[in-house]
Design a protein around this motif. Sequence first.
Motif, PDB file in Angstrom:
ATOM      1  N   SER A 186       0.678  -1.137  -0.114  1.00 41.53           N
ATOM      2  CA  SER A 186      -0.164   0.122   0.106  1.00 41.53           C
ATOM      3  C   SER A 186       0.865   1.369   0.311  1.00 41.53           C
ATOM      4  O   SER A 186       0.622   2.347  -0.724  1.00 41.53           O
ATOM      5  CB  SER A 186      -1.047  -0.117   1.212  1.00 41.53           C
ATOM      6  OG  SER A 186      -1.730   1.185   1.325  1.00 41.53           O
ATOM      7  N   THR A 207     -14.141   4.692  -7.101  1.00 39.65           N
ATOM      8  CA  THR A 207     -12.871   4.229  -6.233  1.00 39.65           C
ATOM      9  C   THR A 207     -13.331   3.679  -5.142  1.00 39.65           C
ATOM     10  O   THR A 207     -12.726   2.468  -4.314  1.00 39.65           O
ATOM     11  CB  THR A 207     -11.453   5.114  -6.254  1.00 39.65           C
ATOM     12  OG1 THR A 207     -12.207   6.359  -5.703  1.00 39.65           O
ATOM     13  CG2 THR A 207     -10.898   5.486  -7.487  1.00 39.65           C
ATOM     14  N   THR A 226     -12.497  -0.327  -4.365  1.00 36.86           N
ATOM     15  CA  THR A 226     -11.944  -0.464  -3.081  1.00 36.86           C
ATOM     16  C   THR A 226     -12.568  -1.556  -2.050  1.00 36.86           C
ATOM     17  O   THR A 226     -12.097  -2.420  -1.462  1.00 36.86           O
ATOM     18  CB  THR A 226     -11.609   0.863  -2.175  1.00 36.86           C
ATOM     19  OG1 THR A 226     -10.708   1.573  -3.084  1.00 36.86           O
ATOM     20  CG2 THR A 226     -10.720   0.453  -0.959  1.00 36.86           C
ATOM     21  N   LEU A 234      -6.317  -3.534  -4.247  1.00 37.62           N
ATOM     22  CA  LEU A 234      -7.011  -2.865  -3.075  1.00 37.62           C
ATOM     23  C   LEU A 234      -6.305  -1.532  -2.834  1.00 37.62           C
ATOM     24  O   LEU A 234      -7.022  -0.401  -2.892  1.00 37.62           O
ATOM     25  CB  LEU A 234      -7.164  -3.433  -1.876  1.00 37.62           C
ATOM     26  CG  LEU A 234      -7.664  -2.901  -0.617  1.00 37.62           C
ATOM     27  CD1 LEU A 234      -8.429  -3.973   0.239  1.00 37.62           C
ATOM     28  CD2 LEU A 234      -6.897  -2.019   0.204  1.00 37.62           C
ATOM     29  N   SER A 249      -6.971   1.404  -5.985  1.00 34.37           N
ATOM     30  CA  SER A 249      -8.073   2.133  -5.902  1.00 34.37           C
ATOM     31  C   SER A 249      -8.136   3.070  -4.514  1.00 34.37           C
ATOM     32  O   SER A 249      -8.464   4.057  -4.487  1.00 34.37           O
ATOM     33  CB  SER A 249      -9.195   1.252  -5.889  1.00 34.37           C
ATOM     34  OG  SER A 249      -9.416   0.350  -4.941  1.00 34.37           O
ATOM     35  N   GLN A 250      -7.656   2.347  -3.400  1.00 31.79           N
ATOM     36  CA  GLN A 250      -7.780   3.114  -2.093  1.00 31.79           C
ATOM     37  C   GLN A 250      -6.894   4.469  -2.095  1.00 31.79           C
ATOM     38  O   GLN A 250      -7.246   5.236  -1.371  1.00 31.79           O
ATOM     39  CB  GLN A 250      -7.380   2.177  -1.134  1.00 31.79           C
ATOM     40  CG  GLN A 250      -7.443   2.761   0.270  1.00 31.79           C
ATOM     41  CD  GLN A 250      -6.261   2.200   1.151  1.00 31.79           C
ATOM     42  OE1 GLN A 250      -5.940   1.156   1.093  1.00 31.79           O
ATOM     43  NE2 GLN A 250      -5.888   2.832   2.139  1.00 31.79           N
TER      44      GLN A 250
END
Length: 384
Positions: free
Chosen positions: A47, A75, A79, A102, A105-106
């Motif tokens: 992330s 998004t 997500t 994940l 889009s997060q």
Amino acid sequence: MSTNRYFYSFYFLVFFSFGALFPLLTVYLKEDVGLSGSQIGMIMSISPVVMILIQPMWGVFSDYTQKPRQILIGTLFFTGLAGFVFAFVGSYAGLLVIAFLLAFSQSALVPISDSITLNYVQKTKGNYGSIRLWGAVGFAIAVLVSGKLSEYFSLTVIFYVFAIGLFIAMLVVFFLPKESQAMNVNIRDGIGTLMKMPKFVLFLVTTFLIFGPVFANNFYFGLFITDIGGTVTGVGIAFLLAAGSEAPFMRFAGKWISRFGLHSIMISAALVSALRWVFYFFEPPLYIVYATTIAQGFSVGLFIPAAMQYVRDIAPVNVRATAVSLYTAVGNGLGSWFCTFLGGYIAEYFSVAYVYLFFGMLTIAGLGLILYIRQADERALAEV
């Protein structure tokens, strides 16, 4: 419902989702999936890396299309969907892929929503901190709720709570203002200008050293609590106290900064963080750990607004947007990735307690740089 309340609801729901998933995700990967410390570190470090590479692109895309609400809705949906699918993936390779999707889009959620919010408060002469603190409240409550639900059902419930929270947040977005704040900045030229400023570069290093442990703590604190005898519900209580204490400090940060000065606030906040991390290395009793979690309110709740204001103050007006983007990428992205990734290996070959010793050493180094920056600023002011 007033526009302010829609903003409160949005931040509460988004950070409620984050709080439901990320603090307990390492516990899930260790206890339910059976991954090693280095594997967990690799997954959790995806992330921050994606944030460094992809997050600026979302901002550019939002400014280009001038459709921030539509992008935010899309998004949020993807997500939430990625979080839901996460619960059904059991292989290490599959987890790496879904963690990337994940994160992809997060990484759009916070910068685009912040852009809408900042534009709104500038037009209405509102207070960003009073809106953003609802995120801290949502995060704090979510960890306790998801911890309780995990004990009644299983740890996979964290993915469902995460997805549901984001899907509800999608509905709230329809009631937010349409405008975003377009920044017509040449990013390449802006970075070149900022990299020629020693004070700014030095503060980026400081941000890396102090924010890296702060954000990585969200991933390792759950493991630390369970290692010293806490339950999943205990993890929720610890995060409720820690994240919940940030809100009141964020609320009054502006007044304290005006009274004591940016340097003093940042030094005090960094010192409290360093003492907290080193203290955890000695694995104190669980009830003492719970008591010390409120130190997060002082350290994080004050350092975040103070550091943001300092970046804006030292950056030239025409490159402030780029300065804030770099500051976020280095602290939230690069620093978090470094601490999360290396922390996984330290946890595997030593223990989670040594992860916090590592965090403490980095923060002490960052504290030293802030002291140096204050001296340099005072010398520069005396010469004027």
